[in-house]
Design a protein around this motif. Structure first.
Motif, mmCIF file in Angstrom:
data_model
loop_
_atom_site.group_PDB
_atom_site.id
_atom_site.type_symbol
_atom_site.label_atom_id
_atom_site.label_comp_id
_atom_site.label_asym_id
_atom_site.label_seq_id
_atom_site.Cartn_x
_atom_site.Cartn_y
_atom_site.Cartn_z
ATOM 1 N N ALA A 152 0.759 -1.225 0.008
ATOM 2 C CA ALA A 152 0.059 0.108 -0.024
ATOM 3 C C ALA A 152 0.840 1.272 0.054
ATOM 4 C CB ALA A 152 -0.830 0.026 1.170
ATOM 5 N N GLY A 153 1.921 1.072 0.711
ATOM 6 C CA GLY A 153 2.757 2.217 0.936
ATOM 7 C C GLY A 153 3.578 2.611 -0.443
ATOM 8 N N HIS A 154 3.788 1.488 -1.117
ATOM 9 C CA HIS A 154 4.779 1.722 -2.600
ATOM 10 C C HIS A 154 3.421 2.150 -3.507
ATOM 11 C CE1 HIS A 154 7.941 -0.048 -4.972
ATOM 12 N NE2 HIS A 154 7.199 0.170 -5.878
ATOM 13 N N ALA A 155 2.316 1.571 -3.348
ATOM 14 C CA ALA A 155 1.233 2.235 -4.459
ATOM 15 C C ALA A 155 1.256 3.694 -4.330
ATOM 16 C CB ALA A 155 0.293 1.305 -4.427
ATOM 17 N N LEU A 156 0.973 3.998 -3.012
ATOM 18 C CA LEU A 156 0.689 5.354 -2.557
ATOM 19 C C LEU A 156 1.728 6.205 -2.962
ATOM 20 C CD1 LEU A 156 -0.981 7.468 -1.504
ATOM 21 C CD2 LEU A 156 0.086 7.121 0.748
ATOM 22 N N ILE A 157 3.155 5.896 -2.630
ATOM 23 C CA ILE A 157 4.085 6.827 -2.963
ATOM 24 C C ILE A 157 4.392 7.093 -4.589
ATOM 25 C CG2 ILE A 157 6.107 5.351 -2.898
ATOM 26 C CD1 ILE A 157 5.956 8.843 -1.632
ATOM 27 N N GLU A 158 4.221 6.137 -5.392
ATOM 28 C CA GLU A 158 4.408 5.896 -6.693
ATOM 29 C C GLU A 158 3.142 6.876 -7.452
ATOM 30 O OE1 GLU A 158 5.494 2.523 -8.959
ATOM 31 O OE2 GLU A 158 7.178 2.213 -7.921
ATOM 32 N N ALA A 159 1.867 6.730 -7.126
ATOM 33 C CA ALA A 159 0.911 7.422 -7.722
ATOM 34 C C ALA A 159 1.212 8.922 -7.092
ATOM 35 C CB ALA A 159 -0.354 6.903 -7.165
ATOM 36 N N THR A 160 1.513 9.168 -5.879
ATOM 37 C CA THR A 160 1.599 10.643 -5.376
ATOM 38 C C THR A 160 2.752 11.357 -6.248
ATOM 39 O OG1 THR A 160 0.726 9.948 -3.509
ATOM 40 C CG2 THR A 160 1.962 11.950 -3.530
ATOM 41 N N VAL A 161 3.844 10.521 -6.241
ATOM 42 C CA VAL A 161 5.113 11.269 -6.804
ATOM 43 C C VAL A 161 4.952 11.422 -8.173
ATOM 44 C CG1 VAL A 161 7.505 11.038 -7.585
ATOM 45 C CG2 VAL A 161 6.696 10.608 -5.180
ATOM 46 N N ARG A 162 4.228 10.465 -8.939
ATOM 47 C CA ARG A 162 3.809 10.915 -10.475
ATOM 48 C C ARG A 162 3.104 11.940 -10.701
ATOM 49 N NH1 ARG A 162 5.457 6.392 -13.508
ATOM 50 N NH2 ARG A 162 5.813 4.494 -12.238
ATOM 51 N N ARG A 163 2.092 12.191 -10.049
ATOM 52 C CA ARG A 163 1.112 13.149 -10.104
ATOM 53 C C ARG A 163 1.828 14.610 -9.657
ATOM 54 N NH1 ARG A 163 -4.286 11.160 -7.455
ATOM 55 N NH2 ARG A 163 -5.180 13.506 -8.214
ATOM 56 N N LEU A 164 2.364 14.571 -8.472
ATOM 57 C CA LEU A 164 3.189 15.705 -7.877
ATOM 58 C C LEU A 164 4.260 16.221 -8.841
ATOM 59 C CD1 LEU A 164 3.358 17.545 -5.783
ATOM 60 C CD2 LEU A 164 5.120 16.159 -4.541
ATOM 61 N N LEU A 165 5.147 15.412 -9.503
ATOM 62 C CA LEU A 165 6.150 15.835 -10.224
ATOM 63 C C LEU A 165 5.565 16.360 -11.660
ATOM 64 C CD1 LEU A 165 8.971 13.277 -9.595
ATOM 65 C CD2 LEU A 165 8.665 15.615 -8.702
ATOM 66 N N GLU A 166 4.544 15.652 -12.176
ATOM 67 C CA GLU A 166 4.042 16.319 -13.342
ATOM 68 C C GLU A 166 3.213 17.595 -13.160
ATOM 69 O OE1 GLU A 166 2.826 16.115 -17.110
ATOM 70 O OE2 GLU A 166 3.918 14.606 -16.150
ATOM 71 N N HIS A 167 2.652 17.693 -12.017
ATOM 72 C CA HIS A 167 2.178 19.109 -11.535
ATOM 73 C C HIS A 167 3.326 20.146 -11.651
ATOM 74 C CE1 HIS A 167 -0.345 22.180 -9.695
ATOM 75 N NE2 HIS A 167 0.623 22.173 -8.872
ATOM 76 N N GLU A 168 4.261 19.770 -10.737
ATOM 77 C CA GLU A 168 5.275 20.677 -10.596
ATOM 78 C C GLU A 168 6.141 21.101 -11.722
ATOM 79 O OE1 GLU A 168 7.158 19.561 -7.030
ATOM 80 O OE2 GLU A 168 5.498 20.296 -5.617
ATOM 81 N N ALA A 169 6.222 20.058 -12.871
ATOM 82 C CA ALA A 169 6.828 20.438 -14.079
ATOM 83 C C ALA A 169 6.066 21.215 -14.908
ATOM 84 C CB ALA A 169 6.924 19.036 -15.081
ATOM 85 N N ASP A 170 4.769 21.370 -14.672
ATOM 86 C CA ASP A 170 3.921 22.340 -15.245
ATOM 87 C C ASP A 170 3.931 23.522 -14.845
ATOM 88 O OD1 ASP A 170 2.764 20.248 -16.898
ATOM 89 O OD2 ASP A 170 0.950 20.167 -15.697
ATOM 90 N N LEU A 171 4.402 23.736 -13.468
ATOM 91 C CA LEU A 171 4.601 25.146 -12.827
ATOM 92 C C LEU A 171 6.051 25.895 -13.365
ATOM 93 C CD1 LEU A 171 3.939 24.291 -9.060
ATOM 94 C CD2 LEU A 171 2.552 25.482 -10.645
ATOM 95 N N ILE A 172 6.763 25.068 -13.854
ATOM 96 C CA ILE A 172 8.182 25.673 -14.194
ATOM 97 C C ILE A 172 8.377 25.506 -15.938
ATOM 98 C CG2 ILE A 172 9.370 25.203 -12.153
ATOM 99 C CD1 ILE A 172 10.959 22.683 -13.788
ATOM 100 N N GLY A 173 7.039 25.306 -16.574
ATOM 101 C CA GLY A 173 6.965 24.993 -17.884
ATOM 102 C C GLY A 173 7.201 26.269 -18.662
ATOM 103 N N GLY A 174 7.282 27.366 -18.082
ATOM 104 C CA GLY A 174 7.485 28.741 -18.691
ATOM 105 C C GLY A 174 9.092 29.059 -18.829
ATOM 106 N N LEU A 175 9.720 28.000 -18.628
ATOM 107 C CA LEU A 175 11.344 28.010 -18.592
ATOM 108 C C LEU A 175 11.787 27.248 -19.630
ATOM 109 C CD1 LEU A 175 12.431 28.118 -14.626
ATOM 110 C CD2 LEU A 175 12.203 30.044 -16.391
ATOM 111 N N THR A 176 12.869 27.514 -20.163
ATOM 112 C CA THR A 176 13.504 26.512 -21.369
ATOM 113 C C THR A 176 14.367 25.816 -20.648
ATOM 114 O OG1 THR A 176 15.153 28.337 -21.700
ATOM 115 C CG2 THR A 176 13.384 28.575 -23.227
ATOM 116 N N ARG A 177 14.723 24.624 -21.289
ATOM 117 C CA ARG A 177 15.679 23.984 -20.746
ATOM 118 C C ARG A 177 17.094 24.429 -20.437
ATOM 119 N NH1 ARG A 177 16.619 18.172 -21.430
ATOM 120 N NH2 ARG A 177 14.848 18.161 -22.874
ATOM 121 N N ASP A 178 17.608 25.280 -21.351
ATOM 122 C CA ASP A 178 18.732 26.299 -20.802
ATOM 123 C C ASP A 178 18.640 27.106 -19.663
ATOM 124 O OD1 ASP A 178 20.069 25.060 -22.941
ATOM 125 O OD2 ASP A 178 19.792 26.681 -24.403
ATOM 126 N N GLU A 179 17.197 27.752 -19.479
ATOM 127 C CA GLU A 179 17.033 28.663 -18.497
ATOM 128 C C GLU A 179 16.979 27.715 -17.170
ATOM 129 O OE1 GLU A 179 14.510 32.155 -20.507
ATOM 130 O OE2 GLU A 179 13.369 30.365 -19.887
#
Length: 182
Positions: A129-156
């Protein structure tokens, strides 16, 4: 929010350069070069912290449980660490780690057992249950936070990452108790 209360909305509209210029005008000779770095960093940290709290609440996990499960999951198979190693990797006190483990164990997310590494050590392992929770949470959290910095280019992002690492190292060095201050 009214302008009579804490003026966060009003402050967020003012560029840091205007704040620096005002202090230069009001206190001639005072060093203001930090304002254009620290003020935006503080604002960004507040916005990101508020966003992360909301996001984690939506995902149904608290920050301390996320931290605990994440450190164990990042360790790789068999997804198990000693309590001492968890404390070292999270930079949280042993007492706080013990409380986090107890809450996660009660929720069925981790289990404790004697460590194979040492007779005195306690191993903490993710449950299914812990493994499933952390994997689902991290996938969604990192996707969301990648969107937050989406205004920056790779070089930036690369440039910003380097500058932030340099600033963090400088601040850690200044805060280090080995400096002999005090």
């Amino acid at each position: 929010m009214s302008n009579d209360g804490y003026p966060m909305e009003a402050i967020l509209r003012w560029p840091a350069a205007d704040i620096a210029a005002a202090w230069q005008r009001e206190l001639p000779g005072v060093r203001t070069e930090s304002i254009e770095v620290i003020t935006p960093a503080w604002r960004i940290a507040k916005l990101l912290a508020d966003d992360r709290r909301r996001t984690l609440a939506e995902l149904g996990i608290d920050p301390s449980t996320l931290d605990l499960l994440s450190v164990i999951r990042r360790a790789g198979p068999p997804y198990e660490l000693t309590t001492r190693e968890i404390t070292r990797r999270t930079l949280v006190t042993a007492g706080a780690i013990s409380q986090r483990i107890a809450r996660a164990e009660q929720a069925g997310l981790v289990e404790r057992a004697p460590s194979a590494a040492s007779r005195r050590a306690v191993a903490v392992k993710l449950t299914d249950a812990g493994h499933a929770l952390i994997e689902a949470t991290v996938r969604r959290l990192l996707e969301h936070e990648a969107d937050l910095i989406g205004g920056l280019t790779r070089d930036e992002r690369t440039t910003l990452t380097g500058l932030l690492a340099k600033l963090e190292a400088t601040l850690h060095e200044r805060a280090s108790p080995e400096r002999g201050d005090g």
